[in-house]
Write a protein that holds these residues in place. Structure first.
Motif, PDB file in Angstrom:
ATOM      1  N   TYR A   3       0.737  -1.424  -0.085  1.00 24.93           N
ATOM      2  CA  TYR A   3      -0.217   0.251   0.084  1.00 24.93           C
ATOM      3  C   TYR A   3       1.013   1.594   0.010  1.00 24.93           C
ATOM      4  O   TYR A   3       0.495   2.258  -0.675  1.00 24.93           O
ATOM      5  CB  TYR A   3      -0.914  -0.171   1.259  1.00 24.93           C
ATOM      6  CG  TYR A   3      -1.485   1.427   1.338  1.00 24.93           C
ATOM      7  CD1 TYR A   3      -2.433   2.081   0.893  1.00 24.93           C
ATOM      8  CD2 TYR A   3      -1.188   2.197   2.378  1.00 24.93           C
ATOM      9  CE1 TYR A   3      -3.601   2.958   0.585  1.00 24.93           C
ATOM     10  CE2 TYR A   3      -1.849   3.610   2.354  1.00 24.93           C
ATOM     11  CZ  TYR A   3      -2.694   3.503   2.664  1.00 24.93           C
ATOM     12  OH  TYR A   3      -3.240   5.009   2.378  1.00 24.93           O
ATOM     13  N   LEU A   4       2.214   0.763   0.895  1.00 23.29           N
ATOM     14  CA  LEU A   4       2.532   2.471   1.075  1.00 23.29           C
ATOM     15  C   LEU A   4       2.938   2.718  -0.675  1.00 23.29           C
ATOM     16  O   LEU A   4       3.988   3.772  -0.750  1.00 23.29           O
ATOM     17  CB  LEU A   4       3.670   2.402   2.442  1.00 23.29           C
ATOM     18  CG  LEU A   4       4.735   3.389   2.201  1.00 23.29           C
ATOM     19  CD1 LEU A   4       4.049   4.666   2.828  1.00 23.29           C
ATOM     20  CD2 LEU A   4       5.817   3.035   3.385  1.00 23.29           C
ATOM     21  N   GLU A   5       3.782   2.232  -0.638  1.00 21.36           N
ATOM     22  CA  GLU A   5       4.961   1.766  -2.164  1.00 21.36           C
ATOM     23  C   GLU A   5       3.978   1.996  -3.386  1.00 21.36           C
ATOM     24  O   GLU A   5       4.402   2.943  -4.075  1.00 21.36           O
ATOM     25  CB  GLU A   5       4.874   0.099  -2.791  1.00 21.36           C
ATOM     26  CG  GLU A   5       6.079   0.332  -3.787  1.00 21.36           C
ATOM     27  CD  GLU A   5       5.981  -1.218  -4.305  1.00 21.36           C
ATOM     28  OE1 GLU A   5       7.321  -1.396  -5.312  1.00 21.36           O
ATOM     29  OE2 GLU A   5       5.138  -2.123  -4.874  1.00 21.36           O
ATOM     30  N   LYS A  55      14.127   4.621  -9.569  1.00 21.36           N
ATOM     31  CA  LYS A  55      14.930   3.353 -10.375  1.00 21.36           C
ATOM     32  C   LYS A  55      13.745   2.533 -11.642  1.00 21.36           C
ATOM     33  O   LYS A  55      14.315   1.666 -11.976  1.00 21.36           O
ATOM     34  CB  LYS A  55      15.121   2.564  -9.806  1.00 21.36           C
ATOM     35  CG  LYS A  55      17.004   2.895  -8.599  1.00 21.36           C
ATOM     36  CD  LYS A  55      18.220   3.886  -9.398  1.00 21.36           C
ATOM     37  CE  LYS A  55      18.580   2.499 -10.653  1.00 21.36           C
ATOM     38  NZ  LYS A  55      19.157   3.494 -11.618  1.00 21.36           N
ATOM     39  N   GLY A  56      12.084   2.715 -10.769  1.00 27.04           N
ATOM     40  CA  GLY A  56      11.288   1.622 -11.771  1.00 27.04           C
ATOM     41  C   GLY A  56      11.644   0.759 -11.277  1.00 27.04           C
ATOM     42  O   GLY A  56      10.686   0.131 -12.078  1.00 27.04           O
ATOM     43  N   TYR A  57      11.881   0.278 -10.005  1.00 21.66           N
ATOM     44  CA  TYR A  57      11.387  -1.372  -9.132  1.00 21.66           C
ATOM     45  C   TYR A  57      10.740  -1.127  -8.829  1.00 21.66           C
ATOM     46  O   TYR A  57      10.415  -0.029  -8.136  1.00 21.66           O
ATOM     47  CB  TYR A  57      13.170  -1.918  -9.066  1.00 21.66           C
ATOM     48  CG  TYR A  57      14.319  -1.855  -9.949  1.00 21.66           C
ATOM     49  CD1 TYR A  57      13.422  -2.368 -11.293  1.00 21.66           C
ATOM     50  CD2 TYR A  57      15.196  -1.375  -9.816  1.00 21.66           C
ATOM     51  CE1 TYR A  57      14.749  -1.849 -12.177  1.00 21.66           C
ATOM     52  CE2 TYR A  57      16.232  -0.725 -10.710  1.00 21.66           C
ATOM     53  CZ  TYR A  57      16.214  -1.608 -12.058  1.00 21.66           C
ATOM     54  OH  TYR A  57      16.767  -1.131 -13.221  1.00 21.66           O
ATOM     55  N   SER A  58       9.863  -2.291  -8.218  1.00 27.42           N
ATOM     56  CA  SER A  58       9.086  -2.176  -7.437  1.00 27.42           C
ATOM     57  C   SER A  58       9.061  -3.875  -6.061  1.00 27.42           C
ATOM     58  O   SER A  58      10.908  -3.943  -6.275  1.00 27.42           O
ATOM     59  CB  SER A  58       7.694  -3.481  -7.803  1.00 27.42           C
ATOM     60  OG  SER A  58       7.920  -4.367  -7.884  1.00 27.42           O
ATOM     61  N   TRP A  59       8.436  -3.542  -4.833  1.00 26.71           N
ATOM     62  CA  TRP A  59       8.932  -4.482  -3.958  1.00 26.71           C
ATOM     63  C   TRP A  59       8.713  -6.041  -4.032  1.00 26.71           C
ATOM     64  O   TRP A  59       9.078  -6.669  -3.658  1.00 26.71           O
ATOM     65  CB  TRP A  59       7.978  -3.707  -2.559  1.00 26.71           C
ATOM     66  CG  TRP A  59       8.013  -4.640  -1.578  1.00 26.71           C
ATOM     67  CD1 TRP A  59       6.459  -5.760  -1.296  1.00 26.71           C
ATOM     68  CD2 TRP A  59       8.990  -4.937  -0.017  1.00 26.71           C
ATOM     69  NE1 TRP A  59       6.952  -6.030   0.368  1.00 26.71           N
ATOM     70  CE2 TRP A  59       8.424  -5.607   0.420  1.00 26.71           C
ATOM     71  CE3 TRP A  59       9.927  -4.019  -0.376  1.00 26.71           C
ATOM     72  CZ2 TRP A  59       9.197  -5.849   1.743  1.00 26.71           C
ATOM     73  CZ3 TRP A  59      10.620  -4.113   1.144  1.00 26.71           C
ATOM     74  CH2 TRP A  59      10.679  -5.275   1.730  1.00 26.71           C
ATOM     75  N   GLU A  60       7.619  -6.008  -5.150  1.00 27.60           N
ATOM     76  CA  GLU A  60       7.339  -7.394  -5.226  1.00 27.60           C
ATOM     77  C   GLU A  60       8.494  -8.167  -5.739  1.00 27.60           C
ATOM     78  O   GLU A  60       9.465  -9.066  -6.104  1.00 27.60           O
ATOM     79  CB  GLU A  60       6.709  -7.803  -6.257  1.00 27.60           C
ATOM     80  CG  GLU A  60       6.217  -8.712  -7.101  1.00 27.60           C
ATOM     81  CD  GLU A  60       6.099  -9.760  -5.785  1.00 27.60           C
ATOM     82  OE1 GLU A  60       6.564 -11.132  -6.018  1.00 27.60           O
ATOM     83  OE2 GLU A  60       5.768  -9.894  -4.327  1.00 27.60           O
ATOM     84  N   GLU A  61       9.458  -7.242  -7.282  1.00 26.46           N
ATOM     85  CA  GLU A  61      10.495  -7.924  -7.589  1.00 26.46           C
ATOM     86  C   GLU A  61      11.689  -7.973  -6.710  1.00 26.46           C
ATOM     87  O   GLU A  61      12.761  -9.174  -6.975  1.00 26.46           O
ATOM     88  CB  GLU A  61      11.196  -6.746  -8.665  1.00 26.46           C
ATOM     89  CG  GLU A  61      10.405  -6.815 -10.310  1.00 26.46           C
ATOM     90  CD  GLU A  61      10.518  -5.336 -10.504  1.00 26.46           C
ATOM     91  OE1 GLU A  61      11.248  -5.942 -11.740  1.00 26.46           O
ATOM     92  OE2 GLU A  61      10.548  -3.858 -10.412  1.00 26.46           O
ATOM     93  N   VAL A  62      11.906  -7.698  -5.737  1.00 29.06           N
ATOM     94  CA  VAL A  62      12.842  -7.442  -4.486  1.00 29.06           C
ATOM     95  C   VAL A  62      12.790  -8.856  -3.991  1.00 29.06           C
ATOM     96  O   VAL A  62      12.860  -9.962  -3.268  1.00 29.06           O
ATOM     97  CB  VAL A  62      13.563  -6.267  -3.732  1.00 29.06           C
ATOM     98  CG1 VAL A  62      13.829  -6.944  -2.339  1.00 29.06           C
ATOM     99  CG2 VAL A  62      13.596  -5.468  -4.734  1.00 29.06           C
ATOM    100  N   MET A  63      10.933  -9.371  -3.520  1.00 33.90           N
ATOM    101  CA  MET A  63      10.453 -10.250  -2.396  1.00 33.90           C
ATOM    102  C   MET A  63      10.676 -10.917  -3.669  1.00 33.90           C
ATOM    103  O   MET A  63      11.198 -12.821  -3.212  1.00 33.90           O
ATOM    104  CB  MET A  63       9.169  -9.821  -2.147  1.00 33.90           C
ATOM    105  CG  MET A  63       9.016  -8.949  -1.424  1.00 33.90           C
ATOM    106  SD  MET A  63       9.616  -9.690   0.003  1.00 33.90           S
ATOM    107  CE  MET A  63      11.450  -8.526   0.109  1.00 33.90           C
TER     108      MET A  63
END
Length: 201
Positions: A115-117, A185-193
């Motif tokens: 949500y914060l993202e 950078k155009g990346y997401s939390w889910e990509e890190v997860m």
């Protein structure tokens, strides 16, 4: 993503439908139960967004089609009897039409980071002069990266002391600025997860 063929799903037991348990991939919270027919399974896999067969509307229904609270599909699994599906998802908002985190009247406690993202990305895409987050994006990637470094150092300093409140506040500051950096950078939390899940296997 899924390790089964759609032809393996036993639609006969449920007269063309199979139940689908929807679970948050990050928090493991069970969000809701729905039903899919063959067309809904095919559309879900093709679009990577969960689509159900609505028994009341007698048509395909993509979760979030009116609210925007989509279920982004991470994985789809078939149970041992081949008549029930488990959809592991990244919810893009409350799961329930009543605004709760799940359809069982409970909140999805771990869903605050996505949500914060989303809020941070909105501040990036729709700048607001009164927003601190928007001001960071306006200053550019170097400033955003610098802030992450500063917050990391402050967290390390607080780690050497025994003040829980100060330590947790610095941890929250670092997490927030880290999410801003990902968005810049155009990346997401889910990509890190996804990388962490892959490493864990």
């Amino acid at each position: 993503m899924h390790n089964f063929s759609s032809s393996e799903i036993d639609f006969q037991k449920g007269e063309g439908l199979v139940p689908v348990i929807v679970q948050d991939v990050n928090t493991q919270a069970v969000l809701m139960l729905g039903y899919m027919n063959q067309a809904a399974v095919a559309q879900t896999l093709a679009e990577k967004r969960v689509t159900f067969f609505s028994r009341s509307k007698n048509r395909l229904w993509t979760k979030g089609e009116t609210s925007g609270n989509f279920f982004e599909l991470i994985d789809l699994q078939l149970d041992c009897d081949q008549d029930t599906l488990l959809a592991l998802v990244l919810p893009k908002g409350p799961a329930c039409h009543k605004g709760t985190g799940t359809c069982f009247g409970t909140e999805n406690k771990g869903a605050f980071v996505p949500y914060l993202e989303k809020v941070i990305q909105d501040r990036r895409d729709n700048p607001n002069d009164a927003s601190y987050t928007s001001s960071l994006f306006k200053k550019g990637i170097n400033k955003v990266a610098q802030k992450v470094g500063e917050e990391a150092v402050e967290l390390v300093i607080e780690a050497k002391d025994d003040n829980k409140d100060l330590f947790l506040n610095e941890a929250a500051d670092l997490m927030y600025h880290y999410l801003v950096l990902l968005a810049a950078k155009g990346y997401s939390w889910e990509e890190v997860m996804a990388i962490l899940r892959e490493r864990h296997q």
